[in-house]
Design an enzyme around this catalytic site. Structure first.
Site, PDB file in Angstrom:
ATOM      1  N   THR A  19       0.822  -1.214   0.000  1.00  0.00           N
ATOM      2  CA  THR A  19       0.000   0.000   0.000  1.00  0.00           C
ATOM      3  C   THR A  19       0.851   1.256   0.000  1.00  0.00           C
ATOM      4  O   THR A  19       0.439   2.290  -0.522  1.00  0.00           O
ATOM      5  CB  THR A  19      -0.933  -0.016   1.235  1.00  0.00           C
ATOM      6  OG1 THR A  19      -1.816  -1.122   1.089  1.00  0.00           O
ATOM      7  CG2 THR A  19      -1.744   1.245   1.367  1.00  0.00           C
ATOM      8  N   THR A  99       1.740  -4.105   4.330  1.00  0.00           N
ATOM      9  CA  THR A  99       1.619  -4.330   5.774  1.00  0.00           C
ATOM     10  C   THR A  99       0.980  -5.675   6.128  1.00  0.00           C
ATOM     11  O   THR A  99       1.141  -6.158   7.248  1.00  0.00           O
ATOM     12  CB  THR A  99       0.769  -3.222   6.445  1.00  0.00           C
ATOM     13  OG1 THR A  99      -0.540  -3.227   5.885  1.00  0.00           O
ATOM     14  CG2 THR A  99       1.410  -1.854   6.270  1.00  0.00           C
TER      15      THR A  99
HETATM   16  C1  SIN Z   1      -0.192  -5.306   1.184  1.00  0.00           C
HETATM   17  O1  SIN Z   1       0.037  -5.895   2.229  1.00  0.00           O
HETATM   18  O2  SIN Z   1       0.574  -5.369   0.194  1.00  0.00           O
HETATM   19  C2  SIN Z   1      -1.434  -4.495   1.038  1.00  0.00           C
HETATM   20  C3  SIN Z   1      -1.891  -3.891   2.304  1.00  0.00           C
HETATM   21  C4  SIN Z   1      -0.929  -2.883   2.871  1.00  0.00           C
HETATM   22  O3  SIN Z   1       0.193  -2.696   2.460  1.00  0.00           O
HETATM   23  O4  SIN Z   1      -1.367  -2.207   3.848  1.00  0.00           O
END
Ligand code: SIN
Length: 325
Positions: A19, A99
Protein backbone atom coordinates in the site's frame (compact mmCIF):
# COMPACT_ATOMS: atom_id res chain seq x y z
CA UNK A 1 23.65 6.29 -5.26
CA UNK A 2 23.41 10.05 -4.65
CA UNK A 3 26.64 11.45 -3.24
CA UNK A 4 26.08 11.86 0.51
CA UNK A 5 27.45 14.74 2.52
CA UNK A 6 30.61 13.61 4.35
CA UNK A 7 28.94 12.38 7.51
CA UNK A 8 25.74 10.89 6.11
CA UNK A 9 25.30 7.12 6.14
CA UNK A 10 24.68 5.34 2.83
CA UNK A 11 21.40 3.42 2.81
CA UNK A 12 19.75 1.17 0.23
CA UNK A 13 15.98 1.32 -0.17
CA UNK A 14 14.61 -1.97 -1.51
CA UNK A 15 11.00 -1.65 -2.70
CA UNK A 16 8.69 -4.66 -2.78
CA UNK A 17 5.24 -3.10 -3.34
CA UNK A 18 2.37 -2.81 -0.86
CA UNK A 19 0.00 0.00 0.00
CA UNK A 20 2.91 2.35 0.57
CA UNK A 21 3.27 2.19 -3.23
CA UNK A 22 -0.48 1.93 -3.82
CA UNK A 23 -2.47 4.02 -6.30
CA UNK A 24 -6.20 4.51 -5.76
CA UNK A 25 -9.00 5.51 -8.07
CA UNK A 26 -9.49 8.87 -6.28
CA UNK A 27 -7.89 10.69 -3.34
CA UNK A 28 -10.77 9.82 -1.01
CA UNK A 29 -10.22 6.09 -1.60
CA UNK A 30 -8.33 4.30 1.15
CA UNK A 31 -9.53 0.81 0.25
CA UNK A 32 -10.05 0.80 -3.54
CA UNK A 33 -6.50 0.87 -4.85
CA UNK A 34 -3.82 -1.25 -6.46
CA UNK A 35 -0.90 -2.10 -4.17
CA UNK A 36 2.62 -1.75 -5.55
CA UNK A 37 1.65 0.60 -8.40
CA UNK A 38 4.30 3.32 -7.85
CA UNK A 39 7.97 2.60 -8.37
CA UNK A 40 10.66 3.28 -5.82
CA UNK A 41 11.83 6.50 -7.48
CA UNK A 42 8.31 7.91 -7.25
CA UNK A 43 8.13 6.88 -3.58
CA UNK A 44 11.40 8.64 -2.80
CA UNK A 45 10.42 11.72 -4.81
CA UNK A 46 7.39 12.17 -2.50
CA UNK A 47 9.61 12.47 0.58
CA UNK A 48 11.16 15.92 0.94
CA UNK A 49 14.48 15.92 2.76
CA UNK A 50 15.20 12.20 2.32
CA UNK A 51 18.68 12.87 0.97
CA UNK A 52 19.44 15.16 3.91
CA UNK A 53 19.22 12.10 6.19
CA UNK A 54 21.24 9.58 4.16
CA UNK A 55 22.82 8.96 0.79
CA UNK A 56 20.14 6.89 -0.89
CA UNK A 57 20.47 4.07 -3.41
CA UNK A 58 17.02 2.80 -4.39
CA UNK A 59 16.01 -0.36 -6.22
CA UNK A 60 12.78 -2.05 -7.19
CA UNK A 61 12.94 -5.65 -6.00
CA UNK A 62 9.26 -6.54 -6.50
CA UNK A 63 5.85 -4.87 -6.85
CA UNK A 64 3.53 -7.22 -5.02
CA UNK A 65 0.61 -7.07 -2.67
CA UNK A 66 2.14 -8.71 0.39
CA UNK A 67 -0.74 -11.17 0.75
CA UNK A 68 0.97 -12.85 -2.23
CA UNK A 69 4.35 -13.11 -0.49
CA UNK A 70 5.66 -16.69 -0.36
CA UNK A 71 8.54 -18.45 1.39
CA UNK A 72 10.41 -18.28 -1.94
CA UNK A 73 9.89 -14.49 -1.91
CA UNK A 74 11.33 -14.30 1.63
CA UNK A 75 14.38 -16.25 0.54
CA UNK A 76 15.12 -14.21 -2.57
CA UNK A 77 14.53 -10.93 -0.72
CA UNK A 78 16.88 -12.05 2.05
CA UNK A 79 19.53 -13.02 -0.48
CA UNK A 80 19.29 -9.60 -2.14
CA UNK A 81 19.40 -7.68 1.15
CA UNK A 82 22.34 -9.80 2.33
CA UNK A 83 24.20 -9.08 -0.94
CA UNK A 84 23.65 -5.33 -0.54
CA UNK A 85 24.84 -5.42 3.07
CA UNK A 86 27.92 -7.46 2.15
CA UNK A 87 28.89 -5.49 -0.95
CA UNK A 88 30.20 -2.44 0.90
CA UNK A 89 28.97 1.08 0.26
CA UNK A 90 25.76 0.25 2.11
CA UNK A 91 25.46 1.05 5.80
CA UNK A 92 21.92 -0.28 6.14
CA UNK A 93 18.80 -1.28 4.24
CA UNK A 94 15.22 -0.04 4.30
CA UNK A 95 12.66 -2.42 2.77
CA UNK A 96 9.29 -0.99 1.73
CA UNK A 97 6.65 -3.72 2.10
CA UNK A 98 2.91 -4.30 2.24
CA UNK A 99 1.62 -4.33 5.77
CA UNK A 100 -0.50 -7.49 5.54
CA UNK A 101 2.39 -9.93 5.91
CA UNK A 102 5.14 -7.47 6.85
CA UNK A 103 5.50 -9.05 10.28
CA UNK A 104 6.35 -12.45 8.77
CA UNK A 105 8.92 -11.10 6.30
CA UNK A 106 10.46 -8.97 9.06
CA UNK A 107 10.86 -11.94 11.43
CA UNK A 108 12.22 -14.17 8.67
CA UNK A 109 14.87 -11.55 7.78
CA UNK A 110 15.59 -11.07 11.51
CA UNK A 111 16.40 -14.79 11.74
CA UNK A 112 18.44 -15.27 8.56
CA UNK A 113 20.40 -12.09 7.78
CA UNK A 114 24.01 -12.16 8.86
CA UNK A 115 24.69 -8.55 9.72
CA UNK A 116 24.89 -6.02 12.52
CA UNK A 117 23.84 -3.22 10.17
CA UNK A 118 20.36 -1.73 10.51
CA UNK A 119 17.60 -3.29 8.43
CA UNK A 120 14.23 -1.55 8.68
CA UNK A 121 10.90 -2.61 7.19
CA UNK A 122 8.33 0.07 6.50
CA UNK A 123 4.83 0.15 5.05
CA UNK A 124 1.75 2.32 5.05
CA UNK A 125 -1.93 1.86 5.68
CA UNK A 126 -3.10 4.44 3.14
CA UNK A 127 -2.16 4.35 -0.54
CA UNK A 128 0.26 6.96 -1.85
CA UNK A 129 -2.56 8.72 -3.73
CA UNK A 130 -4.86 9.07 -0.67
CA UNK A 131 -5.88 12.42 0.72
CA UNK A 132 -3.43 12.13 3.61
CA UNK A 133 -1.06 9.25 2.91
CA UNK A 134 1.02 7.94 5.80
CA UNK A 135 3.69 6.40 3.56
CA UNK A 136 5.97 9.40 2.91
CA UNK A 137 6.46 10.22 6.61
CA UNK A 138 6.80 6.53 7.47
CA UNK A 139 9.52 6.20 4.82
CA UNK A 140 11.34 9.29 6.09
CA UNK A 141 11.09 7.91 9.64
CA UNK A 142 12.38 4.49 8.52
CA UNK A 143 15.39 6.06 6.84
CA UNK A 144 15.96 8.23 9.92
CA UNK A 145 15.95 5.12 12.13
CA UNK A 146 18.24 3.15 9.77
CA UNK A 147 20.64 6.11 9.72
CA UNK A 148 20.76 6.34 13.50
CA UNK A 149 24.06 5.24 15.10
CA UNK A 150 22.26 3.16 17.76
CA UNK A 151 20.12 1.21 15.28
CA UNK A 152 22.91 -1.31 14.66
CA UNK A 153 22.84 -4.70 16.37
CA UNK A 154 19.12 -4.71 17.09
CA UNK A 155 18.24 -7.06 14.26
CA UNK A 156 15.44 -6.15 11.89
CA UNK A 157 13.20 -3.26 12.89
CA UNK A 158 9.71 -2.20 11.81
CA UNK A 159 8.83 1.48 11.58
CA UNK A 160 5.28 2.81 11.16
CA UNK A 161 3.36 5.67 12.72
CA UNK A 162 6.40 6.94 14.69
CA UNK A 163 6.98 3.64 16.46
CA UNK A 164 10.11 1.50 16.17
CA UNK A 165 9.20 -2.13 16.81
CA UNK A 166 11.39 -5.22 17.00
CA UNK A 167 10.79 -7.74 14.20
CA UNK A 168 10.15 -10.60 16.63
CA UNK A 169 7.24 -8.88 18.32
CA UNK A 170 5.79 -6.48 15.74
CA UNK A 171 2.24 -7.37 14.69
CA UNK A 172 -0.43 -5.81 12.53
CA UNK A 173 -3.24 -5.39 15.04
CA UNK A 174 -5.72 -3.30 13.08
CA UNK A 175 -7.10 -3.65 9.56
CA UNK A 176 -7.44 0.03 8.67
CA UNK A 177 -5.88 2.66 10.91
CA UNK A 178 -2.45 4.24 10.39
CA UNK A 179 -1.54 3.07 13.93
CA UNK A 180 -2.07 -0.53 12.86
CA UNK A 181 1.17 -1.95 14.29
CA UNK A 182 2.07 -2.80 17.87
CA UNK A 183 4.28 -5.14 19.86
CA UNK A 184 1.66 -6.55 22.24
CA UNK A 185 4.14 -8.48 24.40
CA UNK A 186 7.33 -6.42 24.21
CA UNK A 187 6.18 -2.84 23.64
CA UNK A 188 7.93 -0.40 21.32
CA UNK A 189 11.71 -0.52 20.99
CA UNK A 190 11.82 3.17 20.23
CA UNK A 191 10.15 6.23 18.84
CA UNK A 192 10.97 8.47 15.87
CA UNK A 193 9.60 11.96 15.56
CA UNK A 194 10.74 14.97 13.54
CA UNK A 195 14.13 13.48 12.83
CA UNK A 196 14.86 12.39 16.39
CA UNK A 197 15.01 8.78 17.57
CA UNK A 198 14.48 7.74 21.20
CA UNK A 199 15.50 4.17 22.07
CA UNK A 200 13.80 2.24 24.84
CA UNK A 201 14.54 -1.43 24.39
CA UNK A 202 16.78 -4.16 23.05
CA UNK A 203 15.86 -7.54 21.52
CA UNK A 204 15.53 -10.24 24.16
CA UNK A 205 16.09 -13.22 21.85
CA UNK A 206 18.80 -14.37 19.44
CA UNK A 207 18.70 -12.98 15.89
CA UNK A 208 20.76 -12.34 12.74
CA UNK A 209 24.38 -13.41 13.46
CA UNK A 210 23.33 -15.40 16.54
CA UNK A 211 21.17 -17.90 14.61
CA UNK A 212 22.25 -20.91 12.51
CA UNK A 213 19.84 -19.86 9.72
CA UNK A 214 20.61 -18.16 6.40
CA UNK A 215 18.67 -17.27 3.25
CA UNK A 216 19.73 -20.70 1.92
CA UNK A 217 18.23 -22.67 4.82
CA UNK A 218 15.44 -24.86 3.38
CA UNK A 219 11.97 -23.98 4.61
CA UNK A 220 9.91 -26.98 5.70
CA UNK A 221 6.17 -26.94 4.98
CA UNK A 222 4.30 -25.83 8.11
CA UNK A 223 0.60 -24.96 8.40
CA UNK A 224 -1.38 -22.95 10.95
CA UNK A 225 -4.80 -23.93 12.28
CA UNK A 226 -6.89 -22.16 14.88
CA UNK A 227 -9.06 -23.44 17.69
CA UNK A 228 -12.64 -22.17 17.98
CA UNK A 229 -15.93 -23.39 19.45
CA UNK A 230 -17.14 -26.42 17.53
CA UNK A 231 -14.12 -26.55 15.19
CA UNK A 232 -13.83 -29.70 13.10
CA UNK A 233 -11.05 -32.14 14.02
CA UNK A 234 -11.17 -33.34 10.40
CA UNK A 235 -9.24 -30.22 9.37
CA UNK A 236 -6.44 -31.14 11.78
CA UNK A 237 -6.32 -34.71 10.44
CA UNK A 238 -6.22 -33.30 6.88
CA UNK A 239 -2.95 -31.51 7.67
CA UNK A 240 -1.13 -34.85 7.73
CA UNK A 241 -2.20 -35.51 4.13
CA UNK A 242 -0.74 -32.20 2.90
CA UNK A 243 2.80 -33.38 3.62
CA UNK A 244 3.27 -30.71 6.27
CA UNK A 245 6.20 -31.37 8.60
CA UNK A 246 4.83 -29.04 11.20
CA UNK A 247 1.64 -27.43 12.47
CA UNK A 248 1.23 -24.35 14.61
CA UNK A 249 -1.90 -24.68 16.70
CA UNK A 250 -3.31 -21.20 17.31
CA UNK A 251 -5.26 -22.43 20.28
CA UNK A 252 -7.85 -20.81 22.46
CA UNK A 253 -6.50 -19.04 25.54
CA UNK A 254 -3.21 -20.56 26.61
CA UNK A 255 -2.93 -22.64 23.41
CA UNK A 256 -5.66 -25.02 24.50
CA UNK A 257 -7.61 -27.41 22.28
CA UNK A 258 -11.02 -29.05 22.65
CA UNK A 259 -11.05 -32.77 23.48
CA UNK A 260 -11.74 -33.62 19.80
CA UNK A 261 -9.06 -31.29 18.51
CA UNK A 262 -6.55 -32.56 21.09
CA UNK A 263 -7.13 -36.16 19.98
CA UNK A 264 -6.44 -35.20 16.36
CA UNK A 265 -3.36 -33.16 17.35
CA UNK A 266 -2.03 -36.15 19.33
CA UNK A 267 -2.47 -38.33 16.23
CA UNK A 268 -0.46 -35.84 14.16
CA UNK A 269 2.33 -35.88 16.76
CA UNK A 270 2.36 -39.71 16.73
CA UNK A 271 2.66 -39.52 12.91
CA UNK A 272 5.79 -37.38 13.24
CA UNK A 273 4.32 -33.91 12.60
CA UNK A 274 5.78 -31.34 14.99
CA UNK A 275 2.88 -29.47 16.58
CA UNK A 276 3.72 -26.18 18.30
CA UNK A 277 1.17 -24.59 20.60
CA UNK A 278 0.50 -20.86 20.25
CA UNK A 279 -2.42 -18.61 21.13
CA UNK A 280 -5.07 -17.01 19.00
CA UNK A 281 -5.47 -14.19 21.54
CA UNK A 282 -2.80 -11.90 20.08
CA UNK A 283 -0.61 -11.76 23.17
CA UNK A 284 0.63 -13.80 26.08
CA UNK A 285 3.04 -16.68 26.52
CA UNK A 286 2.25 -20.31 25.67
CA UNK A 287 4.12 -23.17 27.34
CA UNK A 288 4.77 -26.73 26.15
CA UNK A 289 2.15 -29.35 26.98
CA UNK A 290 1.52 -33.00 26.16
CA UNK A 291 4.54 -33.47 23.88
CA UNK A 292 3.86 -30.25 22.00
CA UNK A 293 6.41 -27.41 22.32
CA UNK A 294 5.11 -23.96 23.23
CA UNK A 295 5.64 -20.90 21.04
CA UNK A 296 6.25 -18.71 24.10
CA UNK A 297 5.46 -15.11 23.15
CA UNK A 298 5.60 -15.69 19.38
CA UNK A 299 2.40 -15.19 17.44
CA UNK A 300 1.18 -18.21 15.43
CA UNK A 301 2.46 -16.60 12.20
CA UNK A 302 5.91 -15.97 13.61
CA UNK A 303 5.98 -19.42 15.22
CA UNK A 304 5.35 -20.83 11.74
CA UNK A 305 8.35 -18.94 10.31
CA UNK A 306 10.64 -20.24 13.06
CA UNK A 307 9.34 -23.80 12.79
CA UNK A 308 9.80 -23.76 8.99
CA UNK A 309 13.45 -22.77 9.48
CA UNK A 310 14.11 -25.13 12.40
CA UNK A 311 12.65 -28.17 10.65
CA UNK A 312 14.21 -27.13 7.33
CA UNK A 313 17.60 -27.00 9.07
CA UNK A 314 16.98 -30.44 10.57
CA UNK A 315 17.16 -29.14 14.12
CA UNK A 316 15.85 -31.20 17.01
CA UNK A 317 15.09 -29.70 20.40
CA UNK A 318 12.28 -27.55 19.04
CA UNK A 319 11.42 -26.14 22.47
CA UNK A 320 15.00 -24.90 22.87
CA UNK A 321 14.75 -23.25 19.47
CA UNK A 322 11.58 -21.46 20.56
CA UNK A 323 13.10 -20.40 23.85
CA UNK A 324 16.20 -19.03 22.10
CA UNK A 325 14.86 -17.18 19.03
C1 SIN B 1 -0.19 -5.31 1.18
O1 SIN B 1 0.04 -5.90 2.23
O2 SIN B 1 0.57 -5.37 0.19
C2 SIN B 1 -1.43 -4.49 1.04
C3 SIN B 1 -1.89 -3.89 2.30
C4 SIN B 1 -0.93 -2.88 2.87
O3 SIN B 1 0.19 -2.70 2.46
O4 SIN B 1 -1.37 -2.21 3.85
Amino acid sequence: MSKPAMSLPRLCIVATGGTIAGAGVRPQATMAYAAGALDVDELCARVPGLDEVAGIQAEQFAAIDSKNATPAFWQSLAARVQALLDAGGCDGVVVTHGTDTLEETAYYLHLVLKTDKPVVLVGAMRPATALSPDGPLNLLDAVTVAAHPQAAGRGVLVVLNHQVLGARDAAKTNANRPDAFASPNAGAMGWVQDGRVAWMGWPGHGHTRATPFTASTPLAPVEVLAGYAGGSAALIRAVGATGAKGLVWAGTGNGSASADAQEALDELVRDGVVVVRATRTGSGCVAASGGMPGAGTLSPWKARVLLMLALGAGMGGVQDVFDTY
